[in-house]
Scaffold this motif. Sequence first.
Motif, PDB file in Angstrom:
ATOM      1  N   GLN A  82       0.893  -1.355  -0.022  1.00 15.50           N
ATOM      2  CA  GLN A  82       0.072   0.044  -0.252  1.00 15.50           C
ATOM      3  C   GLN A  82       0.563   1.655  -0.382  1.00 15.50           C
ATOM      4  OE1 GLN A  82      -2.187   0.157   3.780  1.00 15.50           O
ATOM      5  NE2 GLN A  82      -2.924   2.452   3.160  1.00 15.50           N
ATOM      6  N   TYR A  83       2.315   1.031   0.734  1.00 13.61           N
ATOM      7  CA  TYR A  83       2.476   2.701   0.981  1.00 13.61           C
ATOM      8  C   TYR A  83       3.913   2.902   0.050  1.00 13.61           C
ATOM      9  CZ  TYR A  83       0.128   3.693   5.133  1.00 13.61           C
ATOM     10  OH  TYR A  83      -0.450   4.049   6.414  1.00 13.61           O
ATOM     11  N   ALA A  84       4.735   1.651  -0.514  1.00 12.34           N
ATOM     12  CA  ALA A  84       5.536   1.779  -1.530  1.00 12.34           C
ATOM     13  C   ALA A  84       5.146   2.763  -2.906  1.00 12.34           C
ATOM     14  CB  ALA A  84       5.895   0.562  -1.862  1.00 12.34           C
ATOM     15  N   PRO A  85       4.360   2.841  -3.702  1.00  9.86           N
ATOM     16  CA  PRO A  85       4.201   3.426  -4.388  1.00  9.86           C
ATOM     17  C   PRO A  85       3.355   4.753  -3.784  1.00  9.86           C
ATOM     18  CG  PRO A  85       1.941   1.875  -4.457  1.00  9.86           C
ATOM     19  CD  PRO A  85       2.951   1.858  -2.932  1.00  9.86           C
ATOM     20  N   ILE A  86       2.627   5.028  -2.502  1.00 10.39           N
ATOM     21  CA  ILE A  86       2.687   6.598  -1.905  1.00 10.39           C
ATOM     22  C   ILE A  86       4.416   7.013  -1.594  1.00 10.39           C
ATOM     23  CG2 ILE A  86       2.245   7.894  -0.161  1.00 10.39           C
ATOM     24  CD1 ILE A  86      -0.409   5.667  -0.548  1.00 10.39           C
ATOM     25  N   VAL A  87       5.172   6.287  -0.709  1.00  6.46           N
ATOM     26  CA  VAL A  87       6.263   6.809  -1.163  1.00  6.46           C
ATOM     27  C   VAL A  87       7.352   7.395  -2.547  1.00  6.46           C
ATOM     28  CG1 VAL A  87       8.487   6.169   0.290  1.00  6.46           C
ATOM     29  CG2 VAL A  87       6.733   5.858   0.976  1.00  6.46           C
ATOM     30  N   GLY A  88       7.362   6.162  -3.358  1.00  2.60           N
ATOM     31  CA  GLY A  88       7.049   6.309  -4.351  1.00  2.60           C
ATOM     32  C   GLY A  88       8.872   5.544  -4.549  1.00  2.60           C
ATOM     33  N   VAL A  89       9.166   3.949  -4.574  1.00  2.00           N
ATOM     34  CA  VAL A  89       9.760   3.565  -4.464  1.00  2.00           C
ATOM     35  C   VAL A  89       9.476   1.657  -4.300  1.00  2.00           C
ATOM     36  CG1 VAL A  89      11.317   4.786  -2.691  1.00  2.00           C
ATOM     37  CG2 VAL A  89       9.757   2.902  -1.925  1.00  2.00           C
ATOM     38  N   THR A  90      10.542   0.986  -5.159  1.00  2.00           N
ATOM     39  CA  THR A  90      10.355  -0.438  -5.276  1.00  2.00           C
ATOM     40  C   THR A  90      10.432  -1.235  -3.898  1.00  2.00           C
ATOM     41  OG1 THR A  90      12.778  -0.540  -6.439  1.00  2.00           O
ATOM     42  CG2 THR A  90      10.718  -0.433  -7.443  1.00  2.00           C
ATOM     43  N   TYR A  91      10.253  -2.471  -3.160  1.00  4.93           N
ATOM     44  CA  TYR A  91      11.484  -2.960  -2.798  1.00  4.93           C
ATOM     45  C   TYR A  91      11.471  -4.271  -2.700  1.00  4.93           C
ATOM     46  CZ  TYR A  91       6.371  -4.433  -2.194  1.00  4.93           C
ATOM     47  OH  TYR A  91       5.394  -5.236  -2.394  1.00  4.93           O
TER      48      TYR A  91
ATOM     49  N   ALA B 252      20.272  -2.000   1.844  1.00  6.17           N
ATOM     50  CA  ALA B 252      20.808  -1.076   0.427  1.00  6.17           C
ATOM     51  C   ALA B 252      20.011  -2.166  -0.713  1.00  6.17           C
ATOM     52  CB  ALA B 252      22.622  -1.340  -0.229  1.00  6.17           C
ATOM     53  N   LYS B 253      19.944  -3.254  -1.046  1.00  5.31           N
ATOM     54  CA  LYS B 253      18.833  -3.449  -1.999  1.00  5.31           C
ATOM     55  C   LYS B 253      17.415  -3.609  -1.665  1.00  5.31           C
ATOM     56  CE  LYS B 253      22.617  -7.516  -3.333  1.00  5.31           C
ATOM     57  NZ  LYS B 253      22.916  -8.763  -3.562  1.00  5.31           N
ATOM     58  N   GLY B 254      16.748  -2.682  -0.425  1.00  6.05           N
ATOM     59  CA  GLY B 254      15.545  -2.637  -0.688  1.00  6.05           C
ATOM     60  C   GLY B 254      14.787  -3.931  -0.118  1.00  6.05           C
ATOM     61  N   ASN B 255      16.041  -4.733   0.842  1.00  5.66           N
ATOM     62  CA  ASN B 255      15.060  -6.054   1.538  1.00  5.66           C
ATOM     63  C   ASN B 255      14.753  -5.630   3.064  1.00  5.66           C
ATOM     64  OD1 ASN B 255      15.317  -7.750  -0.659  1.00  5.66           O
ATOM     65  ND2 ASN B 255      18.105  -8.470   0.172  1.00  5.66           N
ATOM     66  N   LEU B 256      13.280  -5.621   3.623  1.00  7.63           N
ATOM     67  CA  LEU B 256      12.776  -5.180   4.182  1.00  7.63           C
ATOM     68  C   LEU B 256      13.019  -5.961   5.308  1.00  7.63           C
ATOM     69  CD1 LEU B 256       9.504  -3.269   2.517  1.00  7.63           C
ATOM     70  CD2 LEU B 256      11.826  -2.373   3.604  1.00  7.63           C
ATOM     71  N   ASN B 257      13.159  -5.685   6.867  1.00  5.60           N
ATOM     72  CA  ASN B 257      12.490  -6.318   7.753  1.00  5.60           C
ATOM     73  C   ASN B 257      11.935  -5.899   9.039  1.00  5.60           C
ATOM     74  OD1 ASN B 257      14.618  -8.495   7.253  1.00  5.60           O
ATOM     75  ND2 ASN B 257      16.039  -7.126   8.323  1.00  5.60           N
ATOM     76  N   PHE B 258      11.349  -6.631   9.252  1.00  9.80           N
ATOM     77  CA  PHE B 258      10.080  -5.976  10.455  1.00  9.80           C
ATOM     78  C   PHE B 258       9.986  -6.812  11.659  1.00  9.80           C
ATOM     79  CE2 PHE B 258       8.457  -4.317   6.134  1.00  9.80           C
ATOM     80  CZ  PHE B 258       8.711  -2.502   6.462  1.00  9.80           C
TER      81      PHE B 258
ATOM     82  N   CYS C 144      10.807   4.119   3.278  1.00 13.23           N
ATOM     83  CA  CYS C 144      11.397   6.250   3.444  1.00 13.23           C
ATOM     84  C   CYS C 144      13.687   5.919   2.945  1.00 13.23           C
ATOM     85  CB  CYS C 144      11.180   7.448   3.905  1.00 13.23           C
ATOM     86  SG  CYS C 144      10.215   7.879   3.546  1.00 13.23           S
ATOM     87  N   HIS C 145      13.728   5.224   3.616  1.00 13.66           N
ATOM     88  CA  HIS C 145      15.072   4.234   3.241  1.00 13.66           C
ATOM     89  C   HIS C 145      15.570   3.804   2.453  1.00 13.66           C
ATOM     90  CE1 HIS C 145      16.479   4.956   7.282  1.00 13.66           C
ATOM     91  NE2 HIS C 145      15.855   4.471   8.175  1.00 13.66           N
ATOM     92  N   ARG C 146      14.419   4.174   1.585  1.00  8.77           N
ATOM     93  CA  ARG C 146      14.672   2.913  -0.242  1.00  8.77           C
ATOM     94  C   ARG C 146      15.205   5.046  -0.548  1.00  8.77           C
ATOM     95  NH1 ARG C 146      15.686   0.037  -1.977  1.00  8.77           N
ATOM     96  NH2 ARG C 146      14.436  -0.898  -3.744  1.00  8.77           N
ATOM     97  N   LEU C 147      14.874   5.721   0.065  1.00 10.37           N
ATOM     98  CA  LEU C 147      15.181   6.998  -0.342  1.00 10.37           C
ATOM     99  C   LEU C 147      16.675   8.388  -0.245  1.00 10.37           C
ATOM    100  CD1 LEU C 147      11.621   9.118  -0.793  1.00 10.37           C
ATOM    101  CD2 LEU C 147      13.026   7.972  -3.182  1.00 10.37           C
ATOM    102  N   GLU C 148      16.462   7.928   1.354  1.00 11.13           N
ATOM    103  CA  GLU C 148      16.857   8.006   2.544  1.00 11.13           C
ATOM    104  C   GLU C 148      17.423   7.392   3.299  1.00 11.13           C
ATOM    105  OE1 GLU C 148      18.790  11.543   2.299  1.00 11.13           O
ATOM    106  OE2 GLU C 148      17.627  12.028   0.350  1.00 11.13           O
ATOM    107  N   MET C 149      19.365   6.930   2.735  1.00 10.99           N
ATOM    108  CA  MET C 149      19.648   6.183   4.125  1.00 10.99           C
ATOM    109  C   MET C 149      20.648   6.416   5.842  1.00 10.99           C
ATOM    110  SD  MET C 149      18.975   2.611   3.716  1.00 10.99           S
ATOM    111  CE  MET C 149      19.732   1.467   2.512  1.00 10.99           C
ATOM    112  N   ASN C 150      19.395   7.524   5.715  1.00 13.01           N
ATOM    113  CA  ASN C 150      19.899   7.960   7.031  1.00 13.01           C
ATOM    114  C   ASN C 150      18.842   8.428   7.938  1.00 13.01           C
ATOM    115  OD1 ASN C 150      19.753  10.733   5.305  1.00 13.01           O
ATOM    116  ND2 ASN C 150      20.927  10.391   4.668  1.00 13.01           N
TER     117      ASN C 150
END
Length: 185
Positions: free
Chosen positions: A89-98, A115-121, A142-148
């Motif tokens: 749901q949120y990836a397109p709103i943020v504008g990123v792939t994962y 860095a590859k966009g793998n997500l852990n929760f 959002c870390h897909r846009l800014e890694m900090n």
Amino acid sequence: MDIEIIRSKRKSIAIQLKEADKITVRAPLRVSDKEIMAFVESKMAWIISNSLKLKMKQEKLDKVRLLSDQEIAELYKSAKVIIGEKVRQYAPIVGVTYGRITIRKQKSRWGSCSAKGNLNFNVALMRAPEKVLDYVVVHELCHRLEMNHSARFYKEVRRVMPDYEQAERWLKVHGDEIMAEVHGN
Ligand SMILES: [Zn+2]
């Protein structure tokens, strides 16, 4: 109150309070016990207020019920579905792939993004209000846009979730409780 003194090749005296009734003092080799005690006394207000805080935190955690293995297994199952949906749901709103989404039982973090966009929760997030879960999903995406955690990063987070600070505050106040439900305390 117990006082443990650890002398080492260091330059200044420092006080640490790991438990509510135990002070650890780190001191340089040549400082006398008397000087150390004078230092501890000068810090008494800080020691007492932090000791009270630790006590309250421990009392809060003592009331938490550790979830059973079966309950945690259920949380994993629903986390896979629900967090997966939220990321979609949120990836397109943020504008990123994962990449891959993994649910983990971590003690220290709520989520991470490689860095590859793998997500852990963290599976414990399933015990938080939905809004908080949404925030962690948005945060990691959002870390897909800014890694900090720069101002630019939080600007993105705010764009997607203007009241994200409420969720951050919730995690600060209650995060240790839901962690304790999953990990014990
Ligand atoms: Zn982050």
